[in-house]
Motif scaffolding. Structure first.
Motif, PDB file in Angstrom:
ATOM      1  N   PRO A 194       0.833  -1.208   0.000  1.00 60.00           N
ATOM      2  CA  PRO A 194       0.000   0.000   0.000  1.00 60.00           C
ATOM      3  C   PRO A 194       0.867   1.257   0.000  1.00 60.00           C
ATOM      4  N   SER A 195       0.227   2.393  -0.128  1.00 60.66           N
ATOM      5  CA  SER A 195       0.946   3.664  -0.195  1.00 60.66           C
ATOM      6  C   SER A 195       1.902   3.815   0.983  1.00 60.66           C
ATOM      7  N   GLY A 196       3.112   4.227   0.707  1.00 61.30           N
ATOM      8  CA  GLY A 196       4.113   4.412   1.760  1.00 61.30           C
ATOM      9  C   GLY A 196       5.516   4.229   1.208  1.00 61.30           C
ATOM     10  N   LYS A 197       6.522   4.379   2.076  1.00 67.65           N
ATOM     11  CA  LYS A 197       7.921   4.261   1.683  1.00 67.65           C
ATOM     12  C   LYS A 197       8.457   2.885   2.089  1.00 67.65           C
ATOM     13  N   TYR A 198       9.040   2.173   1.138  1.00 69.02           N
ATOM     14  CA  TYR A 198       9.553   0.824   1.396  1.00 69.02           C
ATOM     15  C   TYR A 198      10.917   0.652   0.723  1.00 69.02           C
ATOM     16  N   ARG A 199      11.763  -0.187   1.308  1.00 68.09           N
ATOM     17  CA  ARG A 199      13.034  -0.551   0.667  1.00 68.09           C
ATOM     18  C   ARG A 199      13.309  -2.034   0.908  1.00 68.09           C
ATOM     19  N   LEU A 200      14.068  -2.612   0.010  1.00 71.07           N
ATOM     20  CA  LEU A 200      14.419  -4.026   0.082  1.00 71.07           C
ATOM     21  C   LEU A 200      15.871  -4.163   0.537  1.00 71.07           C
ATOM     22  N   GLU A 201      16.114  -5.030   1.532  1.00 73.28           N
ATOM     23  CA  GLU A 201      17.453  -5.263   2.053  1.00 73.28           C
ATOM     24  C   GLU A 201      17.744  -6.766   2.058  1.00 73.28           C
ATOM     25  N   TYR A 202      19.026  -7.118   2.091  1.00 74.39           N
ATOM     26  CA  TYR A 202      19.409  -8.529   2.114  1.00 74.39           C
ATOM     27  C   TYR A 202      20.582  -8.742   3.065  1.00 74.39           C
ATOM     28  N   ARG A 203      20.800  -9.997   3.435  1.00 75.46           N
ATOM     29  CA  ARG A 203      21.977 -10.373   4.206  1.00 75.46           C
ATOM     30  C   ARG A 203      22.419 -11.770   3.788  1.00 75.46           C
ATOM     31  N   HIS A 204      23.684 -12.101   4.035  1.00 79.49           N
ATOM     32  CA  HIS A 204      24.221 -13.417   3.701  1.00 79.49           C
ATOM     33  C   HIS A 204      24.100 -14.353   4.906  1.00 79.49           C
ATOM     34  N   VAL A 215      39.667 -21.492  14.670  1.00 78.99           N
ATOM     35  CA  VAL A 215      39.267 -20.788  13.460  1.00 78.99           C
ATOM     36  C   VAL A 215      37.854 -21.244  13.111  1.00 78.99           C
ATOM     37  N   TYR A 216      37.082 -20.348  12.496  1.00 79.71           N
ATOM     38  CA  TYR A 216      35.662 -20.621  12.245  1.00 79.71           C
ATOM     39  C   TYR A 216      35.372 -20.524  10.737  1.00 79.71           C
ATOM     40  N   PRO A 217      35.492 -21.648  10.002  1.00 82.06           N
ATOM     41  CA  PRO A 217      35.155 -21.657   8.572  1.00 82.06           C
ATOM     42  C   PRO A 217      33.658 -21.440   8.372  1.00 82.06           C
ATOM     43  N   LYS A 218      33.308 -20.657   7.336  1.00 83.92           N
ATOM     44  CA  LYS A 218      31.909 -20.332   7.086  1.00 83.92           C
ATOM     45  C   LYS A 218      31.558 -20.646   5.636  1.00 83.92           C
ATOM     46  N   LYS A 219      30.575 -21.528   5.458  1.00 80.43           N
ATOM     47  CA  LYS A 219      30.127 -21.908   4.122  1.00 80.43           C
ATOM     48  C   LYS A 219      28.860 -21.132   3.766  1.00 80.43           C
ATOM     49  N   TRP A 220      28.915 -20.383   2.662  1.00 79.85           N
ATOM     50  CA  TRP A 220      27.758 -19.592   2.252  1.00 79.85           C
ATOM     51  C   TRP A 220      26.582 -20.502   1.919  1.00 79.85           C
ATOM     52  N   VAL A 221      25.391 -20.116   2.395  1.00 84.88           N
ATOM     53  CA  VAL A 221      24.182 -20.924   2.199  1.00 84.88           C
ATOM     54  C   VAL A 221      23.158 -20.205   1.321  1.00 84.88           C
ATOM     55  N   GLU A 222      22.832 -18.966   1.662  1.00 83.22           N
ATOM     56  CA  GLU A 222      21.773 -18.263   0.935  1.00 83.22           C
ATOM     57  C   GLU A 222      21.794 -16.785   1.283  1.00 83.22           C
ATOM     58  N   ARG A 223      20.970 -16.029   0.554  1.00 84.46           N
ATOM     59  CA  ARG A 223      20.677 -14.644   0.920  1.00 84.46           C
ATOM     60  C   ARG A 223      19.253 -14.582   1.441  1.00 84.46           C
ATOM     61  N   GLN A 224      19.044 -13.779   2.463  1.00 82.29           N
ATOM     62  CA  GLN A 224      17.707 -13.536   2.998  1.00 82.29           C
ATOM     63  C   GLN A 224      17.350 -12.072   2.745  1.00 82.29           C
ATOM     64  N   TYR A 225      16.067 -11.821   2.499  1.00 79.93           N
ATOM     65  CA  TYR A 225      15.608 -10.480   2.173  1.00 79.93           C
ATOM     66  C   TYR A 225      14.510 -10.031   3.131  1.00 79.93           C
ATOM     67  N   ARG A 226      14.475  -8.744   3.391  1.00 80.93           N
ATOM     68  CA  ARG A 226      13.379  -8.167   4.172  1.00 80.93           C
ATOM     69  C   ARG A 226      12.924  -6.872   3.504  1.00 80.93           C
ATOM     70  N   VAL A 227      11.651  -6.573   3.637  1.00 78.51           N
ATOM     71  CA  VAL A 227      11.088  -5.320   3.153  1.00 78.51           C
ATOM     72  C   VAL A 227      10.881  -4.415   4.364  1.00 78.51           C
ATOM     73  N   VAL A 228      11.501  -3.251   4.337  1.00 81.57           N
ATOM     74  CA  VAL A 228      11.447  -2.309   5.459  1.00 81.57           C
ATOM     75  C   VAL A 228      10.566  -1.126   5.087  1.00 81.57           C
ATOM     76  N   LYS A 229       9.593  -0.840   5.936  1.00 82.79           N
ATOM     77  CA  LYS A 229       8.789   0.372   5.767  1.00 82.79           C
ATOM     78  C   LYS A 229       9.453   1.473   6.588  1.00 82.79           C
ATOM     79  N   PHE A 230       9.691   2.614   5.948  1.00 79.01           N
ATOM     80  CA  PHE A 230      10.408   3.701   6.655  1.00 79.01           C
ATOM     81  C   PHE A 230       9.703   5.037   6.504  1.00 79.01           C
TER      82      PHE A 230
END
Length: 218
Positions: A168-178, A203-218
């Motif tokens: 609906p009417s308003g200000k929104y932006r899309l963000e992501y994280r790994h 040591v902490y090895p990190k295997k990439w899995v996915e990106r997650q997204y959120r829609v932020v109303k501001f």
């Protein structure tokens, strides 16, 4: 009433099929959705990127049994050199154990899509993703990659292109994280693999899995 309940059930099933909403126990509270928001901002939607299984496999990294004889990948092995009683001994670093610790995440980043008047947000961007590590690395990356079974230095580009539903009417932006699967590897310094450790680092090895997204109303 029964028809209404059935209708709600069908809607829930369709939503689950369209958006992969399964979350781990550590995400169950949904507190992570609200990280790094400014005052007055709120999250109105959350999406998970679906990644084909073949993109998560790292068949190019062989697994070596480090519990058997010392691997040829271990550093500082002087092949062909004759060991004499007078040859000085030096301590080496060895990877000796590993465990899975769960998911870790990057911070939220702008995905390049926003609207000031509502409507649809469309994500169409190419971003680099990579396996990585944190902590103290004392063995080589090659040794660590072989020990955990995936290339910790692997980096590649991945393109995302999809649209959200209309807001609906308003200000929104899309963000992501790994999102990463994270492991804990214990490293010990000693004269040989079966010897007593004089120092220990992790040591902490990190295997990439996915990106997650959120829609932020501001």
């Amino acid at each position: 009433m029964k028809k209404v309940l059935i209708l709600f059930g069908l809607i829930a099933v369709v939503f689950a099929l369209c958006f992969n909403t399964e979350v781990s126990a550590e995400e169950a509270s949904n507190d992570f959705l609200y990280d790094d928001l400014s005052e007055g901002e709120t999250v109105v939607d959350f999406y998970r990127e679906t990644v084909p299984d073949e993109e998560l496999m790292d068949d190019n990294v062989p697994f070596h049994d480090f519990q058997g004889k010392e691997s040829e990948l271990v550093e500082n092995i002087n092949k062909g050199s004759e060991i004499t009683p007078f040859a000085p001994r030096s301590k080496k670093w060895y990877a000796v154990s590993k465990s899975y610790t769960g998911h870790t995440y990057s911070g939220w980043k702008y995905a390049g899509a926003s609207t000031l008047s509502g409507g649809v947000l469309t994500a169409s961007h190419t971003k680099s993703v990579s396996n990585t590590f944190s902590g103290s690395l004392t063995v080589t990356e090659k040794v660590l990659s072989s020990y955990v079974g995936f290339d910790i230095g692997k980096s590649w580009s991945r393109t995302v292109s999809y649209s959200t539903h209309s807001y609906p009417s308003g200000k929104y932006r899309l963000e992501y994280r790994h999102v990463y699967k994270t492991y804990k590897v214990k490293q010990e310094q000693k004269y040989d693999r079966r010897g007593k450790a004089s120092a220990t680092k992790y040591v902490y090895p990190k295997k990439w899995v996915e990106r997650q997204y959120r829609v932020v109303k501001f």
